[in-house]
Motif scaffolding. Structure first.
Motif, PDB file in Angstrom:
ATOM      1  N   GLY A   5      27.898   9.573  44.861  1.00  0.00           N
ATOM      2  CA  GLY A   5      28.113   7.713  45.040  1.00  0.00           C
ATOM      3  C   GLY A   5      26.630   7.149  46.187  1.00  0.00           C
ATOM      4  N   GLN A   6      26.144   8.025  47.018  1.00  0.00           N
ATOM      5  CA  GLN A   6      24.757   7.152  47.490  1.00  0.00           C
ATOM      6  C   GLN A   6      23.696   6.702  46.995  1.00  0.00           C
ATOM      7  N   HIS A   7      23.576   7.445  45.800  1.00  0.00           N
ATOM      8  CA  HIS A   7      22.076   6.302  45.498  1.00  0.00           C
ATOM      9  C   HIS A   7      22.834   5.757  44.134  1.00  0.00           C
ATOM     10  N   ALA A   8      21.752   5.113  43.110  1.00  0.00           N
ATOM     11  CA  ALA A   8      22.292   3.973  42.003  1.00  0.00           C
ATOM     12  C   ALA A   8      21.993   4.901  40.849  1.00  0.00           C
ATOM     13  N   SER A   9      22.717   4.286  39.898  1.00  0.00           N
ATOM     14  CA  SER A   9      22.953   4.806  38.597  1.00  0.00           C
ATOM     15  C   SER A   9      22.543   3.412  37.138  1.00  0.00           C
ATOM     16  N   TYR A  10      22.040   3.632  36.845  1.00  0.00           N
ATOM     17  CA  TYR A  10      21.777   2.133  35.641  1.00  0.00           C
ATOM     18  C   TYR A  10      21.845   2.667  34.319  1.00  0.00           C
ATOM     19  N   LEU A  11      23.747   1.977  33.817  1.00  0.00           N
ATOM     20  CA  LEU A  11      23.539   2.777  32.211  1.00  0.00           C
ATOM     21  C   LEU A  11      23.362   1.535  31.532  1.00  0.00           C
ATOM     22  N   ASP A  12      23.033   1.627  30.036  1.00  0.00           N
ATOM     23  CA  ASP A  12      23.087   1.258  29.304  1.00  0.00           C
ATOM     24  C   ASP A  12      21.672   0.555  29.357  1.00  0.00           C
ATOM     25  N   VAL A  13      20.328   1.647  29.673  1.00  0.00           N
ATOM     26  CA  VAL A  13      19.341   0.437  30.268  1.00  0.00           C
ATOM     27  C   VAL A  13      18.739   0.709  28.931  1.00  0.00           C
ATOM     28  N   GLY A  14      17.445  -0.090  27.884  1.00  0.00           N
ATOM     29  CA  GLY A  14      16.700  -0.567  26.840  1.00  0.00           C
ATOM     30  C   GLY A  14      15.289  -0.035  27.426  1.00  0.00           C
ATOM     31  N   ARG A  15      14.373   0.477  26.799  1.00  0.00           N
ATOM     32  CA  ARG A  15      13.252   1.042  26.683  1.00  0.00           C
ATOM     33  C   ARG A  15      12.280  -0.258  27.871  1.00  0.00           C
ATOM     34  N   ASP A  16      12.630  -1.687  27.123  1.00  0.00           N
ATOM     35  CA  ASP A  16      11.970  -2.636  27.971  1.00  0.00           C
ATOM     36  C   ASP A  16      11.882  -2.638  29.398  1.00  0.00           C
ATOM     37  N   ASP A  17      13.597  -2.200  30.036  1.00  0.00           N
ATOM     38  CA  ASP A  17      13.253  -2.001  31.677  1.00  0.00           C
ATOM     39  C   ASP A  17      13.605  -0.672  32.330  1.00  0.00           C
ATOM     40  N   LEU A  18      13.032   0.850  31.452  1.00  0.00           N
ATOM     41  CA  LEU A  18      13.259   1.631  32.144  1.00  0.00           C
ATOM     42  C   LEU A  18      12.879   1.597  33.561  1.00  0.00           C
ATOM     43  N   TYR A  19      11.168   0.575  33.425  1.00  0.00           N
ATOM     44  CA  TYR A  19      10.071   0.878  34.768  1.00  0.00           C
ATOM     45  C   TYR A  19      11.370   0.761  35.449  1.00  0.00           C
ATOM     46  N   VAL A  20      12.097  -0.788  35.273  1.00  0.00           N
ATOM     47  CA  VAL A  20      12.496  -1.319  36.983  1.00  0.00           C
ATOM     48  C   VAL A  20      13.967  -0.334  37.596  1.00  0.00           C
ATOM     49  N   ALA A  21      14.145   0.047  36.488  1.00  0.00           N
ATOM     50  CA  ALA A  21      15.500   0.757  36.821  1.00  0.00           C
ATOM     51  C   ALA A  21      14.816   2.138  37.829  1.00  0.00           C
ATOM     52  N   MET A  22      13.811   2.753  37.001  1.00  0.00           N
ATOM     53  CA  MET A  22      13.569   3.944  38.266  1.00  0.00           C
ATOM     54  C   MET A  22      12.913   2.734  39.393  1.00  0.00           C
ATOM     55  N   SER A  23      12.350   1.997  39.412  1.00  0.00           N
ATOM     56  CA  SER A  23      12.097   1.496  40.683  1.00  0.00           C
ATOM     57  C   SER A  23      13.062   1.569  41.134  1.00  0.00           C
ATOM     58  N   ARG A  24      14.351   1.063  40.888  1.00  0.00           N
ATOM     59  CA  ARG A  24      15.624   0.442  41.957  1.00  0.00           C
ATOM     60  C   ARG A  24      16.476   1.849  42.047  1.00  0.00           C
ATOM     61  N   CYS A  25      16.263   2.922  41.759  1.00  0.00           N
ATOM     62  CA  CYS A  25      16.991   4.607  42.167  1.00  0.00           C
ATOM     63  C   CYS A  25      15.974   4.493  43.059  1.00  0.00           C
ATOM     64  N   PHE A  26      14.544   4.717  42.820  1.00  0.00           N
ATOM     65  CA  PHE A  26      13.595   5.479  43.998  1.00  0.00           C
ATOM     66  C   PHE A  26      13.968   4.445  45.180  1.00  0.00           C
ATOM     67  N   ALA A  27      14.354   2.935  45.292  1.00  0.00           N
ATOM     68  CA  ALA A  27      14.468   2.948  46.102  1.00  0.00           C
ATOM     69  C   ALA A  27      16.303   2.628  46.671  1.00  0.00           C
ATOM     70  N   SER A  28      17.274   2.811  46.197  1.00  0.00           N
ATOM     71  CA  SER A  28      18.333   3.489  46.487  1.00  0.00           C
ATOM     72  C   SER A  28      18.405   4.858  47.653  1.00  0.00           C
ATOM     73  N   LEU A  29      17.404   4.872  47.345  1.00  0.00           N
ATOM     74  CA  LEU A  29      17.347   5.986  48.513  1.00  0.00           C
ATOM     75  C   LEU A  29      17.520   5.645  50.153  1.00  0.00           C
ATOM     76  N   PHE A  30      17.293   4.635  49.830  1.00  0.00           N
ATOM     77  CA  PHE A  30      17.574   3.767  50.787  1.00  0.00           C
ATOM     78  C   PHE A  30      18.512   2.660  51.722  1.00  0.00           C
ATOM     79  N   THR A  31      19.397   3.037  51.178  1.00  0.00           N
ATOM     80  CA  THR A  31      21.032   2.335  51.001  1.00  0.00           C
ATOM     81  C   THR A  31      21.648   2.555  52.151  1.00  0.00           C
ATOM     82  N   ALA A  32      22.270   1.539  52.907  1.00  0.00           N
ATOM     83  CA  ALA A  32      23.244   1.997  54.025  1.00  0.00           C
ATOM     84  C   ALA A  32      23.554   3.399  54.429  1.00  0.00           C
ATOM     85  N   ARG A  33      24.779   2.425  53.367  1.00  0.00           N
ATOM     86  CA  ARG A  33      25.744   4.435  53.391  1.00  0.00           C
ATOM     87  C   ARG A  33      24.422   5.586  52.956  1.00  0.00           C
TER      88      ARG A  33
END
Length: 800
Positions: A140-168
């Motif tokens: 549960g430390q890093h982000a996941s995104y569900l029901d993502v359309g192809r147009d939103d894929l790269y935004v979700a990828m970027s947010r996943c990369f950033a979730s490496l630095f959540t406080a938890r």
């Protein structure tokens, strides 16, 4: 498949690629490549590699800014941790997704679209290179995104990369000794399993509380799996027994219906919780065939990995299939240890709330109710964290808690997983903890009393037994346990014992079945309208009371038998007295009133009698289901209170007519030896049974003529009376003379060490004890056997 350093199809990935694609994606690839033939279904997809993550930061020149954001961080300062981790995430988000990475992703995405069609929706999930390891889960430390359309894929990828630095995540890495900038993050992109219109959950291939290796524990609820993982619902639970599954038996061992108050669905702005319809709350989220299908996949995964596994599953409501969407090693489960530690609550205040127990410890602390992250600032080390549910963001505070109490969740939710990892007792799924428990008051959180966890008012008195098992030999005399509660079976089976000498079906009937068997068979003969309505509600939509009785009794007994398998489990058929039967739901109309039920219509006399023969037939159906359908042939059946030889013959004949033939498929049938007539005619009784188990409670009562339920004559009730001990010695000698098993399952050896010594000297084969006296009595038995052997001039009769 045209893969690049930045993108790998799951079919091209194995566990060896963990440094490149992270633990989650490496495991999904491993399952794709090696277990598809074993029936393990995994959604198709691909991994955007950790090399791509590093490429993103290289192209943006972001490393120095990341290092500056985290330099000098004090992870124990919650405010500093939140501020610096937010700054680090923004650095990653600002880096974006460069064009050359998009160009590498597009062909893999195209293959998915070709396979699943243009309406494909995606699950985009983080997979860190220090994740899902045996020693650190990063659950549960890093982000996941569900029901993502192809147009939103790269935004979700970027947010996943950033979730490496959540406080938890930062806090977790620092606590486990990982360097923030050396850990990489991969992103898994896969077909989304439409569990939003079906169900999902978690499977563990060991029991989460005891570490028992022979069961699969599956939890599930309606909708997306986040609710089960985060503990937002009380899920359904199912157990499957691995040894009998491998032997070809396909039966759900045990099940528990969860509340499932909400279900997570895909809304216009993302996943959202909605209320679960009442009819769905009242039914299980999976059918038996689906549970067994997932259990088979879990067993195959565990065998492939060679270690216990934590597996996420999801059912697709469109194609109707169940899928494995994640598999990782279990990081924390109780394991058999050389030092056994048992917490025993001796004195306590009133019970404030109850829920599902996680762990086996007891802790005391001040209540700190946390309704959102703002309340964490007031949390102090040693407080009891009380919340509706926990989130991974709270991990830094959880590490300093003495215990955790949540309103929602089951044994596989985030709070439970983290509590186990931190060694904390947790009571989850209480329903009302945040309103019942008062900030600042002292409470004791007990998870040492079985499946139910309790929060007591004030400071409980707790005794901790620590016993070194590494050098405790096994005596010749078989040490067994008395047990009736299936919820305690897995935990009790971890004690150093030889099986169950007395499994009481009365507990299962009164606590699980709840109703009189004849009332379930003939609800129309129940006079009280309220009781008829309660029976109908108990049985549910099927209206089949007989099946309800058989299933519930067989699951309760089966849980005990499976926990100890292949050690013998002696199951005593029902031994209620008439007043106790009458106390069951609907029972009063089927039972006579007796002045002295202790000596009345009880035990074997009921079984072939017209007044109860239909009820006994249901008991026998349940026992056949345990032995034949579940494959638990370690069950030995035992008849209580067999007064006469003719009665024994009649009941054995009745059992054979009902399919329980002594000797067939190894079936052994014992009788309780608890009536003086059993001792006087021991040779005759021995010819009819495979063993006699001395019930010292009733034998004492009937030998001394003392009502064991009467306080007035309690001073005359003593199992150590010379007359009682003479009767027991005669019974043991008779069993030995006839070559059958002799045992004792009464209270006496648990209470009196000298009584256990006497049984050893008499040569008894086994004694069955209360679980809390197993270790102490084992030592007494060992010493007594040494003395007997020394007196006989033999070596000590020990077992390896």
């Amino acid at each position: 498949m045209g893969s690049s350093p930045f993108v790998l199809d799951f079919s091209d990935v194995t566990l060896d690629d963990l440094p490149l694609v992270g633990g989650k994606n490496a495991s999904l690839g491993e399952l794709h490549r090696h277990l598809a033939s074993a029936g393990v279904r995994v959604p198709g997809g691909f991994a955007v590699t950790a090399a791509a993550y590093r490429h993103v930061l290289d192209r943006a020149g972001a490393w120095a800014r990341l290092e500056a954001a985290l330099d000098g961080l004090d992870v124990d300062d919650v405010a500093d941790l939140e501020a610096r981790s937010a700054r680090a995430r923004q650095v990653v988000l600002d880096a974006g997704i460069p064009d050359d990475l998009r160009e590498a992703v597009e062909p893999a995405l195209g293959r998915l679209l070709e396979r699943y069609g243009p309406d494909l929706r995606l699950a985009v999930r983080s997979s860190a290179t220090a994740e899902d390891l045996p020693e650190a889960s990063f659950a549960g430390q890093h982000a996941s995104y569900l029901d993502v359309g192809r147009d939103d894929l790269y935004v979700a990828m970027s947010r996943c990369f950033a979730s490496l630095f959540t406080a938890r995540a930062v806090h977790y890495r620092r606590r486990h000794g990982y360097d923030d900038l050396s850990v990489g993050l991969s992103v898994g992109v896969m077909k989304m399993v439409r569990s939003d219109v079906a169900s999902s959950g978690v499977v563990f291939t060991v029991d989460t509380e005891t570490g028992h290796p022979d069961v699969v524990l599956l939890t599930g609820s309606w909708g997306l799996g986040e609710n089960v993982v985060q503990g937002a619902v009380d899920p359904d639970e199912f157990h499957v027994h691995k040894p009998t599954y491998r032997a070809g038996h396909r039966t759900v061992l045990h099940r528990r219906l969860g509340g499932k108050a909400v279900r997570m669905v895909t809304g216009a702005s993302g996943p959202e919780n909605v209320a679960t319809p009442e009819e769905d709350r009242a039914r299980y989220c999976l059918g038996d065939a689906e549970v067994l299908d997932l259990a088979g996949a879990a067993i195959a995964i565990e065998e492939h990995y060679g270690r216990p596994m934590d597996i996420e599953w999801a059912k697709d409501g469109v194609d109707g299939r169940t899928y494995v969407v994640q598999a990782r090693p279990v990081t924390v489960a109780a394991r058999a240890a050389t030092v056994l530690e048992r917490h025993v609550v001796q004195e306590h205040g009133r019970v404030l709330v109850t829920g599902r127990a996680v762990g086996e410890r007891v802790a005391t602390g001040r209540v700190r109710v946390v309704r959102d992250s703002r309340d964490l600032a007031a949390f102090e080390a040693g407080d009891v964290l009380v919340a509706e549910t926990t989130t991974p963001d709270w991990e830094p505070v959880l590490a300093s808690a003495s215990a955790v109490v949540t309103e929602q969740g089951g044994r596989t939710c985030h709070a439970a997983i983290v509590a186990r990892e931190l060694g904390l007792p947790a009571v989850v799924g209480t329903g009302d903890a945040t309103t019942t428990l008062v900030d600042g008051t002292e409470v004791s959180v007990s998870c040492a009393e079985g499946e139910t966890g309790r929060v007591y008012d004030g400071r409980a008195t707790v005794h901790v037994d620590r016993v070194d098992l590494s050098d405790l030999p096994r005596p010749r005399t078989r040490i067994m346990v008395n047990l009736g509660n299936p919820a305690l079976a897995l935990r009790t089976s971890m004690l150093p014992c030889d099986g169950v000498g007395l499994a009481r079906t009365e507990f299962v009937i009164s606590e699980v079945v709840k109703a009189h068997p004849l009332a379930l068979l003939h609800p129309d003969r129940v006079a009280d309208e309220g009781e008829r309505a309660a029976l109908a509600a108990l049985v549910g939509g099927s209206g089949d009371g007989a099946a309800w009785f058989v299933d519930r009794l067989s699951e309760g007994v089966g849980m005990i038998a499976a926990a100890f398998f292949p050690r013998p489990v002696v199951v005593r058929m029902s031994d209620f007295k008439t007043n106790e039967y009458a106390g069951l739901l609907g029972g009063s109309g089927f039972e006579p009133h007796e002045a002295n039920p202790m000596l009345g219509f009880r035990g074997a006399s009921r079984y072939a009698h017209p007044a109860y023969e239909e009820g006994f037939a249901l008991e026998c159906r349940a026992m056949r289901r345990v032995r034949e359908d579940m494959g638990l042939t370690n069950v030995v059946l035992m008849l209580p209170f067999v007064r006469r030889l003719a009665e024994a013959d009649l009941v054995l004949e009745r059992m054979a007519d009902l399919g329980l033939v002594r000797g067939r498929d190894g079936l052994e049938v014992f009788a309780m030896c608890e009536i003086p007539n059993n001792v006087v005619l021991v040779d005759d009784f021995a010819r009819r049974f495979d063993g006699l188990s001395i019930g010292s409670n009733d034998l004492t009562q009937l030998t001394l003529g003392v009502d064991r339920d009467s306080d007035l004559v309690a001073f005359d009730y003593d199992e150590r009376d010379p007359g009682v001990m003479a009767m027991i010695r005669l019974a043991v000698e008779g069993c030995r003379r006839n070559g059958i098993h002799s045992g004792l399952c009464g209270q006496a050896p648990s209470d009196y060490p000298e009584f256990a010594e006497f049984l050893v000297e008499a040569g008894i084969d086994s004694m069955s004890l209360n679980p809390d006296s197993v270790l102490a009595t084992t030592r007494v038995v060992l010493a007594a056997e040494q003395r007997v052997a020394a007196a006989a001039g033999d070596g000590a009769p020990l077992r390896a």
